[in-house]
Design a protein around this motif. Structure first.
Motif, PDB file in Angstrom:
ATOM      1  N   TYR A 210       0.821  -1.209   0.000  1.00  0.00           N
ATOM      2  CA  TYR A 210       0.000   0.000   0.000  1.00  0.00           C
ATOM      3  C   TYR A 210       0.864   1.272   0.000  1.00  0.00           C
ATOM      4  O   TYR A 210       0.937   1.999   0.995  1.00  0.00           O
ATOM      5  N   PRO A 211       1.536   1.556  -1.125  1.00  0.00           N
ATOM      6  CA  PRO A 211       2.304   2.804  -1.203  1.00  0.00           C
ATOM      7  C   PRO A 211       1.405   4.018  -0.975  1.00  0.00           C
ATOM      8  O   PRO A 211       0.182   3.965  -1.160  1.00  0.00           O
ATOM      9  N   PHE A 212       2.010   5.117  -0.579  1.00  0.00           N
ATOM     10  CA  PHE A 212       1.261   6.365  -0.472  1.00  0.00           C
ATOM     11  C   PHE A 212       0.772   6.762  -1.864  1.00  0.00           C
ATOM     12  O   PHE A 212       1.495   6.597  -2.853  1.00  0.00           O
ATOM     13  N   PRO A 213      -0.434   7.293  -1.986  1.00  0.00           N
ATOM     14  CA  PRO A 213      -0.949   7.678  -3.310  1.00  0.00           C
ATOM     15  C   PRO A 213      -0.055   8.665  -4.056  1.00  0.00           C
ATOM     16  O   PRO A 213       0.008   8.640  -5.283  1.00  0.00           O
ATOM     17  N   GLU A 281       8.402   0.067 -15.287  1.00  0.00           N
ATOM     18  CA  GLU A 281       8.006  -0.658 -14.076  1.00  0.00           C
ATOM     19  C   GLU A 281       7.113   0.195 -13.179  1.00  0.00           C
ATOM     20  O   GLU A 281       6.138  -0.294 -12.609  1.00  0.00           O
ATOM     21  N   TYR A 282       7.448   1.473 -13.060  1.00  0.00           N
ATOM     22  CA  TYR A 282       6.649   2.341 -12.195  1.00  0.00           C
ATOM     23  C   TYR A 282       5.276   2.620 -12.797  1.00  0.00           C
ATOM     24  O   TYR A 282       4.269   2.684 -12.081  1.00  0.00           O
ATOM     25  N   LEU A 283       5.205   2.796 -14.109  1.00  0.00           N
ATOM     26  CA  LEU A 283       3.906   3.017 -14.730  1.00  0.00           C
ATOM     27  C   LEU A 283       3.019   1.788 -14.625  1.00  0.00           C
ATOM     28  O   LEU A 283       1.804   1.900 -14.442  1.00  0.00           O
ATOM     29  N   ARG A 284       3.635   0.603 -14.718  1.00  0.00           N
ATOM     30  CA  ARG A 284       2.860  -0.624 -14.560  1.00  0.00           C
ATOM     31  C   ARG A 284       2.264  -0.691 -13.147  1.00  0.00           C
ATOM     32  O   ARG A 284       1.092  -1.039 -12.965  1.00  0.00           O
ATOM     33  N   GLY A 290      -4.636   2.110  -9.209  1.00  0.00           N
ATOM     34  CA  GLY A 290      -5.980   2.633  -9.361  1.00  0.00           C
ATOM     35  C   GLY A 290      -6.140   4.130  -9.323  1.00  0.00           C
ATOM     36  O   GLY A 290      -5.164   4.893  -9.213  1.00  0.00           O
ATOM     37  N   PRO A 291      -7.399   4.601  -9.411  1.00  0.00           N
ATOM     38  CA  PRO A 291      -7.701   6.024  -9.637  1.00  0.00           C
ATOM     39  C   PRO A 291      -7.163   6.977  -8.587  1.00  0.00           C
ATOM     40  O   PRO A 291      -6.772   8.103  -8.917  1.00  0.00           O
ATOM     41  N   ALA A 296      -3.591  11.641  -7.649  1.00  0.00           N
ATOM     42  CA  ALA A 296      -2.476  12.244  -6.914  1.00  0.00           C
ATOM     43  C   ALA A 296      -1.312  12.551  -7.846  1.00  0.00           C
ATOM     44  O   ALA A 296      -0.632  13.582  -7.712  1.00  0.00           O
ATOM     45  N   THR A 297      -1.071  11.662  -8.808  1.00  0.00           N
ATOM     46  CA  THR A 297       0.024  11.873  -9.750  1.00  0.00           C
ATOM     47  C   THR A 297      -0.227  13.101 -10.621  1.00  0.00           C
ATOM     48  O   THR A 297       0.673  13.932 -10.832  1.00  0.00           O
TER      49      THR A 297
END
Length: 345
Positions: A210-213, A281-284, A290-291, A296-297
């Motif tokens: 569960y990374p930070f958003p 890898e990060y985009l995957r 999820g949304p 946040a990005t």
């Protein structure tokens, strides 16, 4: 009462309650995790001091490995204890983190609020006297800025591959913590003096941490307080554990999540090397999360990229947000430069 609560109640009644830290001493972390129903396996330990075996593991990226005996010729192994460090480097001015929080994932205030300039000798006195309630840390310090590189011949253990490298030292009291996070490069983490425990999870289990958003490389989970109701995917992940003693080297493959906690006053050195994880890898991972993560990005792409507003630093040595890193990728083609410690070495 949960399994963790039952185990803590038993410790308190037996007179072993931790001094102000709700999770108890760091060496109790593995029993707590297992009591919560999580799978924790020991990290494989190499049978002998074998550089070849270590390099083969790096080439295969087949998982972490602990090696002992590879550091015995380093002057650091005998000379990097507090008394000798104070004699050799005590007058040097350093900026350290003092009176850090003993619990929680984020700093209650900006990291800069804990920074103090003092002599290295004064810091070493603080380090040896500090308890786990208010630990202190001289962390993420480039090793060559204090020490002679001949003291720690870590680079010779790494394969030569043309990618940037970086070596850092971590000197702190009992109770210091690097909360669950992921680095983009392979890592040799060497325990020089004192003892630490490390918990690892595979990059493939990134959704389970569960990374930070707004930040894909920091987990919201405090493994000393695993809230499985809030973070249920953690139940399906495999955690890997090692207790590192002086002379132990731990290979952490790139992307693997790691939580590092000191049992005692401690001196460690680490070396990042190899090809970094890339934008793909990060985009995957971002797509799978999820949304909430996408929103946040986009927000941080605009706020901290296009508008260049300063980001808060409440993580431990905060990396740039995912949105800011994506903005950098659009402008420069490099998603990870701001998160690569070797980029400005």
């Amino acid at each position: 009462m949960t399994p963790i609560e039952r185990q803590r109640a038993g410790r308190s009644s037996a007179g072993h309650e931790g001094a102000g830290a709700s999770s108890g001493p760091p060496d109790e972390l593995v029993p707590l995790l297992r009591a919560a129903g999580l799978t924790v396996r020991p990290i494989e330990h190499a049978a002998a001091a074998d550089v070849g075996a270590l390099r083969r593991r790096v080439a295969a990226r087949s998982g972490p490995l602990v090696c002992s005996g590879l550091m015995e010729d380093w002057p650091a192994r005998t000379g990097w204890n507090p008394a000798d460090l104070a004699k050799r480097h005590g007058e040097r001015r350093v900026t350290a983190l003092l009176d850090l929080p003993a619990t929680g994932v984020l700093f209650p205030q900006d990291q800069r609020g804990y920074e103090r300039e003092l002599s290295f000798g004064e810091f070493l006195d603080r380090m040896t006297a500090a308890g786990p309630v208010a630990p202190c840390y001289l962390a993420y310090q480039r090793a060559h800025e204090i020490f002679d590189p001949a003291d720690y011949d870590i680079a010779s253990l790494c394969p030569a591959d043309g990618h940037g490298t970086d070596t850092r030292v971590w000197i702190g009291s009992a109770g210091t913590r690097s909360m669950l996070h992921s680095d983009l490069k392979d890592n040799f983490f060497c325990q020089v003096w004192g003892e630490k425990s490390v918990i690892l999870l595979d990059w493939r289990d990134s959704r389970a941490v569960y990374p930070f958003p707004d930040n894909l490389v920091n987990s919201r989970i405090d493994l000393a307080e695993p809230d499985l109701g809030r973070f249920p995917r953690l139940r399906k992940a495999v955690l890997h554990h090692a207790r590192l003693r002086p002379g132990d080297l731990l290979y952490i493959p790139r992307g693997w999540w790691h939580d590092v906690r000191a049992h005692t006053p401690s001196v460690s050195v680490n070396h990042w090397f190899g090809e970094p994880l890339g934008l793909r890898e990060y985009l995957r991972l971002l797509g799978a999360l999820g949304p909430a993560y996408w929103r946040a990005t986009v927000r941080d792409f605009v706020t901290h990229g296009m508008l260049r507003r300063q980001e808060p630093t409440r993580f431990f040595f905060s990396p740039a947000s995912t949105g800011k890193r994506l903005y950098d990728a659009v402008r420069t083609g490099d998603f990870s430069r701001s998160n690569d410690p070797s980029a400005d070495a």
